[in-house]
Design an enzyme around this catalytic site. Structure first.
Site: not given
Ligand code: XMP
Ligand code: MG
Length: 189
Positions: A164-165, A55, A177, A112, A108-109, A171, A143
């Site tokens: 979700f984005v 990501g 992506r 969440d 990190e992307d 992705d 988020k």
């Molecule tokens: P956590 O919940 O561990 O999640 O903080 C982090 C990872 O979950 C994926 N993620 C997303 N991927 N759109 C995405 O494409 C989203 O809105 C989203 N929210 C969480 C992502 O891989 C991230 O590293």
């Molecule tokens: Mg990720």
């Protein structure tokens, strides 16, 4: 212009795709983050850029080009996410690069629930005397309403809601992506 459909089918639902951040907004914000990180962590000593695959690939590629200190680029893969639902448990795939005594910026992307970064940080803490001397986190997106692990990235591009984005590295089941912008998926109706 990259093609994006107006709606994407997720499971049994059609979700609308609405642009959230344009390519130029992302470029401007990533430039600001590079400048801030360069100010805070500027040094002759290299900064290890630990890219969380896949990501953060696009974000990291743009971020590093604005950094003024020497860098070493490494990557790590975490497994946790399926479709638009967080799987709950996170696993670091394979071994970590050698970061003993180094300064590390995790890139990190998106944060969440925060579990992915919390798990990675725990794993790094577990390195003990083979651990790095500094660990910072840069996340393109955050988020805050979704956090269940108490984690605030040191550097955040944009704070967003729970939707979700996709795009700019993010992705949906491996796709989208390559979109140069970030779009949000919303339930229709
Ligand atoms: P956590 O919940 O561990 O999640 O903080 C982090 C990872 O979950 C994926 N993620 C997303 N991927 N759109 C995405 O494409 C989203 O809105 C989203 N929210 C969480 C992502 O891989 C991230 O590293
Ligand atoms: Mg990720």
């Amino acid at each position: 212009m990259t093609f994006t459909p107006a709606t994407i089918r997720v499971g049994d639902r059609d979700m609308s795709v609405s642009p959230l951040f344009t390519e130029s907004q992302i470029k401007a914000r990533v430039g600001e983050l590079s400048a801030e990180i360069s100010r805070d962590l500027g040094s002759a000593e290299p900064l290890v850029i630990l890219v969380v695959l896949h990501g953060a690939l696009l974000f990291a590629a743009d971020l590093v080009r604005g950094l003024t200190m020497p860098t070493e680029i490494e990557s790590v893969r975490l497994k946790s996410y399926h479709g638009t639902q967080s799987a709950g448990t996170v696993e670091v795939v394979g071994s970590l690069p050698d970061i003993a005594g180094k300064r590390v910026l995790i890139v990190e992307d998106i944060v969440d629930t925060g579990r992915s970064i919390a798990t990675l940080k725990e794993r790094i803490a577990g390195l003990g005397d083979r651990g790095p001397k500094v660990v910072r986190v840069a996340a393109l997106l955050d988020k805050p309403e979704a956090h269940d692990a108490s984690l605030v990235p040191d550097y955040t591009g944009f704070s967003i809601g729970r939707n979700f984005v996709i795009g700019y590295g993010l992705d949906l089941d491996g796709r989208y992506r390559n979109l140069p912008y970030i779009a949000e998926l919303k339930a229709q109706g």
